[in-house]
Write an enzyme that holds these catalytic residues in place. Sequence first.
Site, mmCIF file in Angstrom:
data_model
loop_
_atom_site.group_PDB
_atom_site.id
_atom_site.type_symbol
_atom_site.label_atom_id
_atom_site.label_comp_id
_atom_site.label_asym_id
_atom_site.label_seq_id
_atom_site.Cartn_x
_atom_site.Cartn_y
_atom_site.Cartn_z
ATOM 1 C CG ASP A 1 -12.896 2.064 -4.471
ATOM 2 O OD1 ASP A 1 -11.861 2.579 -4.546
ATOM 3 O OD2 ASP A 1 -13.208 0.803 -3.831
ATOM 4 N N GLY B 1 -14.429 -8.848 -6.677
ATOM 5 C CA GLY B 1 -14.195 -7.992 -5.639
ATOM 6 C C GLY B 1 -14.784 -6.896 -4.654
ATOM 7 N N GLY B 2 -14.735 -6.079 -3.886
ATOM 8 C CA GLY B 2 -14.815 -4.692 -3.549
ATOM 9 C C GLY B 2 -14.702 -4.266 -4.514
ATOM 10 C CB ALA B 3 -12.013 -3.010 -7.230
ATOM 11 C CE LYS C 1 -11.868 -1.858 -1.664
ATOM 12 N NZ LYS C 1 -11.585 -1.648 -2.856
ATOM 13 C CG ASN D 1 -13.843 3.643 -1.061
ATOM 14 O OD1 ASN D 1 -14.761 4.075 -0.940
ATOM 15 N ND2 ASN D 1 -12.167 3.755 -1.711
ATOM 16 C CB SER E 1 -1.109 0.248 1.451
ATOM 17 O OG SER E 1 -1.546 1.172 0.950
ATOM 18 N N GLY F 1 -12.500 -10.478 -12.249
ATOM 19 C CA GLY F 1 -12.479 -9.647 -10.871
ATOM 20 C C GLY F 1 -13.913 -9.453 -10.435
ATOM 21 N N GLY G 1 -3.197 1.536 -12.858
ATOM 22 C CA GLY G 1 -4.439 2.238 -11.312
ATOM 23 C C GLY G 1 -3.513 2.858 -10.764
#
Length: 277
Positions: free
Chosen positions: A108, A133-135, A72, A93, A21, A131, A244
């Site tokens: 996001d 996930g949360g994103a 998330k 997030n 991160s 994908g 990204g």
Amino acid sequence: MSAVFMPQDVYGVIGWPLAQSLSPLIHNTGFQTLGLPGVYLLREVAPENLSRFMDAVRVLPMRGLSVTSPHKVAVMPLLDGVTREAEAVGAVNTVFWKEGALWGDNTDVAGFMAPLKPLNLPTETPILLLGAGGAARAVAAGLTLAGFRHIRIATPSNASHRPLAERFGLEPVDWEARHDAPAGLVINTTPLGMRGKHEGERPCDFSRLPPADGCALAYDIVYNPLRTAFVADAEAHGRRCITGVEMFFGQGNAQFLRWTGRELPAASRAALDAALR
């Protein structure tokens, strides 16, 4: 005299793991550059410890949190309320205080859509989303709200993407079939390619993906390293790439604004670019 940071000035990011991160870099640079009394810390929280950690947030208290994978969605029932954006996405997030209550937001969507808006892509552009996930929830929400309707979604598990497909009206496809149809825009929201985790791996083989008329884009939400294996392969096959870092900085800027009423300064972006180089 050195600055003293009181508990109400403590912010942080929670996830599992967090070694890659760069959120502390951009936020701490923001606090220091703008002269704000804040400090932003890494907080690795294992999934089984999330509930206890959020109880601790209320006691400390922490002024605000960034939330990343895999928390998330799991963090939502541990909050007092969520914004409309977070409710629409079904993921949080950003955690902040509002009138003494702990709330969740989702920045996001704005971060993801920011580099796409100037491109004015036709809404009939075929899209492949990798994908779930949360994103990926934020990506799906942003795309559908913008009017895109031809979106296929796939995950290596061949299962986790199906609830997301149903929620947003996407077309679920098996992982083995992800290369079978043209995609003008390919989006990676998986951790494949992330530094220290799956670096060197990629979720798409662009040599196997049929070209789409009029559009050849690839968007990797992984920001560290800046040039992932996904981006390198896409560029090698003639695709324009969005890295990204655009989404990462955009969502971070919206978080900082939520917490402080100020936008991240240019020094934060410069520090991020330097670190990724």
